[in-house]
Scaffold this motif. Structure first.
Motif, short mmCIF file in Angstrom:
data_model
loop_
_atom_site.label_atom_id
_atom_site.label_comp_id
_atom_site.label_asym_id
_atom_site.label_seq_id
_atom_site.Cartn_x
_atom_site.Cartn_y
_atom_site.Cartn_z
N ALA A 45 1.50 -0.67 -8.04
CA ALA A 45 0.84 0.34 -7.20
C ALA A 45 0.09 -0.33 -6.05
O ALA A 45 0.09 0.17 -4.91
CB ALA A 45 -0.11 1.18 -8.05
N ALA A 46 -0.55 -1.47 -6.33
CA ALA A 46 -1.26 -2.19 -5.28
C ALA A 46 -0.29 -2.72 -4.23
O ALA A 46 -0.58 -2.68 -3.03
CB ALA A 46 -2.06 -3.34 -5.90
N ALA A 47 0.87 -3.20 -4.68
CA ALA A 47 1.88 -3.68 -3.73
C ALA A 47 2.35 -2.55 -2.83
O ALA A 47 2.50 -2.72 -1.60
CB ALA A 47 3.06 -4.29 -4.49
N ARG A 48 2.57 -1.40 -3.39
CA ARG A 48 3.04 -0.26 -2.60
C ARG A 48 1.95 0.22 -1.64
O ARG A 48 2.25 0.67 -0.52
CB ARG A 48 3.49 0.86 -3.53
N GLU A 49 0.70 0.11 -2.07
CA GLU A 49 -0.40 0.49 -1.18
C GLU A 49 -0.41 -0.40 0.06
O GLU A 49 -0.60 0.07 1.19
CB GLU A 49 -1.73 0.38 -1.92
N VAL A 50 -0.19 -1.69 -0.14
CA VAL A 50 -0.14 -2.61 1.00
C VAL A 50 1.03 -2.26 1.90
O VAL A 50 0.89 -2.16 3.14
CB VAL A 50 -0.03 -4.07 0.52
N GLN A 51 2.19 -2.07 1.30
CA GLN A 51 3.40 -1.85 2.10
C GLN A 51 3.36 -0.54 2.88
O GLN A 51 4.06 -0.40 3.90
CB GLN A 51 4.64 -1.86 1.19
N THR A 52 2.58 0.42 2.42
CA THR A 52 2.50 1.71 3.13
C THR A 52 1.30 1.80 4.05
O THR A 52 1.09 2.84 4.69
CB THR A 52 2.45 2.87 2.11
N THR A 53 0.51 0.73 4.14
CA THR A 53 -0.63 0.71 5.06
C THR A 53 -0.14 0.29 6.44
O THR A 53 0.48 -0.77 6.59
CB THR A 53 -1.71 -0.27 4.58
N PRO A 54 -0.37 1.10 7.48
CA PRO A 54 0.11 0.74 8.83
C PRO A 54 -0.40 -0.63 9.26
O PRO A 54 -1.57 -0.98 9.09
CB PRO A 54 -0.49 1.85 9.71
N GLY A 55 0.51 -1.42 9.80
CA GLY A 55 0.16 -2.73 10.31
C GLY A 55 0.07 -3.81 9.25
O GLY A 55 -0.29 -4.95 9.57
N ARG A 56 0.39 -3.51 8.00
CA ARG A 56 0.31 -4.50 6.94
C ARG A 56 1.70 -4.77 6.36
O ARG A 56 2.55 -3.87 6.31
CB ARG A 56 -0.62 -4.04 5.81
N ARG A 57 1.89 -6.00 5.91
CA ARG A 57 3.15 -6.38 5.26
C ARG A 57 2.80 -7.27 4.07
O ARG A 57 2.08 -8.26 4.21
CB ARG A 57 4.06 -7.15 6.22
#
Length: 467
Positions: free
Chosen positions: A174-186
């Motif tokens: 879930a934390a990984a997906r939160e990062v991936q769906t945050t604009p400007g973050r990879r």
């Protein structure tokens, strides 16, 4: 069963063939400690997990190597070392389940290995590293440096141990997906442990690696507590990077760690730390320079240092096989003595063991038992004789317990404050037994009573608690 660790059948000096009986030469515990280790008589070693130790036979091999290099430094270092090192790396690679020995190099310790990976990435805007809050302290500092100097984002997940393995994996995904769906973050990299250092907890890293890779992250496994402690099969696991200390649980002298970098990622690792003779620059300077060397040679000599410990892998294998009866015997005993001792300690303390259903956290050589110390709510409670201690004084509590335990009784206790409770981390090892931990628990219980009575606040070695 017959095990041959070397591919060269003609080298009797470097080939070990041993019968794995599963039975140690002498019983594990105090008798093994007396015969095969060199601890001081007054010191009872209950904290193997921090710094490790080596058997007398491995130490003798190490001393002989140091004498050999001093007898003829130039040929040893310049002509012979790399070939001998390659043999030892191949042994470590085989133990770790890596078919290609040139995917394993040696570094001084796990911190150096992790930092080598972190400092070699070409970080870009928005790159994020995912960790959980119990990431090892030195790794956390390395990530803080990246934040300060490279603008890397660090996303800290906060699973609350103890928790079931399924919940831990779900939390990290879930934390990984939160990062991936945050604009400007990879999500560029995730770091997980094989076994967390403090408190000592087994992590289901075999599940976390593929789960986080599926979310687009490369995964670095901090297996500082890995080789010699749990089974690792790199060719099956296929992490992006893994580092493991051979000087903790495998009985190689300090400091020696294996850094696994599969060939698919070796182009990412441009340099060892420090950058030295094996580096191949893209643009050569106007100085005399040797031809570029291979990836493994980049790590073989990074400057003058005593790396004779790196040539002791065979000696450690010999001890583990011929004296201890093999890996299965070692691992079974160390797990059992840690977990049985934890039950005895919890009974003495009147507390509990850190555990929960559906979790693998105790499937290792560590166990964590809560100390009988109650937390205070403010400074007025701390050291006043009220029986409570403020959490802000945790560093002083930890240090005081270490000082008093070792100086007064020959026990060094590794304790830690985690989520509102103090814990003692027990380290199972082939040279300790339940009776050692029982005696240690009685000493530690008395120290906790002294803390509750306010002695910590009056001890000049800790400084004033209000400072």
């Amino acid at each position: 069963m017959t095990i041959v660790y070397h591919d060269n059948p003609d080298s009797s000096k470097q080939t070990t063939t041993a019968k794995m009986s599963g039975t140690p030469e002498v019983p594990f515990g105090a008798e093994m400690r007396r015969k095969h280790f060199a601890f001081a008589p007054r010191y009872t070693p209950l904290n193997h997990g921090s710094y490790g130790t080596v058997p007398k036979s491995v130490r003798a091999t190490h001393v002989a190597l140091e004498a050999e290099v001093d007898a003829a430094p130039d040929p040893f270092i310049s002509l012979d070392f790399y070939g001998r090192l390659a043999e030892q790396r191949a042994l470590a690679a085989r133990v770790l389940g890596a078919a290609d020995p040139d995917e394993v190099v040696f570094v001084p310790n796990a911190t150096t290995g992790t930092d080598t990976v972190l400092k070699n990435f070409e970080w870009q805007d928005g790159d994020t590293v995912l960790v959980y809050e119990l990431v090892y302290g030195a790794v956390a500092h390395g990530l803080s440096w990246l934040e300060e100097t490279r603008g890397v984002h660090v996303h800290v997940a906060r699973p609350q141990w103890p928790l079931p393995d399924d919940e831990l994996v779900a939390t990290m995904v879930a934390a990984a997906r939160e990062v991936q769906t945050t604009p400007g973050r990879r999500l560029r990299l995730a770091i997980v442990d094989s076994i967390i250092s403090m408190p000592g907890l087994r992590v289901p890293y075999e599940r976390l690696v593929p789960a986080l890779q599926a979310e687009g992250a490369m995964v670095l496994v901090d297996a500082a507590h890995g080789i010699g402690h749990i089974d690792i099969n790199l060719d099956v696991l296929r992490p992006d990077f893994l580092v493991t200390n051979l000087h903790k649980w495998f009985f190689v002298p300090r400091g020696c760690a294996a850094l696994y970098i599969p060939r698919r990622h070796q182009p990412l690792i441009r340099t060892s730390l420090p950058t030295s003779h094996g580096f191949t620059p893209r643009r050569r300077l106007g100085v005399i320079d040797e031809d570029g060397e291979t990836f493994t040679e980049m790590f073989s000599f990074t400057g003058s240092d005593d790396t004779t410990a790196w040539l002791c892998v065979q000696a450690a294998i010999d001890f583990r096989t011929n004296v201890c009866g093999g890996e299965a015997a070692i691992k079974a005993y160390c797990r059992e003595v840690a977990q049985r001792s934890a039950a005895v300690v919890a009974d003495i303390f009147g507390t509990e063991i850190l555990d929960c259903p559906g979790s693998c956290i105790r499937d290792c050589f560590f166990a964590n038992v809560r100390l009988p110390i109650e937390l205070g709510t403010d400074d007025a409670d701390s050291g006043s004789g009220s029986g409570k201690v403020s959490p802000e004084h945790a560093p002083r509590v930890v240090r005081w317990i270490k000082i008093r335990g070792e100086r007064e009784s020959g026990f060094y206790f590794q304790t830690w404050l985690y989520r509102g409770a103090w814990w003692w981390r027990l380290s199972g090892a082939i040279y300790v037994e339940v009776e050692d931990f029982r005696r240690g628990a009685e000493v530690l219980k008395a120290l906790c009573e002294r803390i509750r009575n306010g002695e910590l606040a009056r001890d000049p070695e800790t400084g004033p608690l209000t400072a």
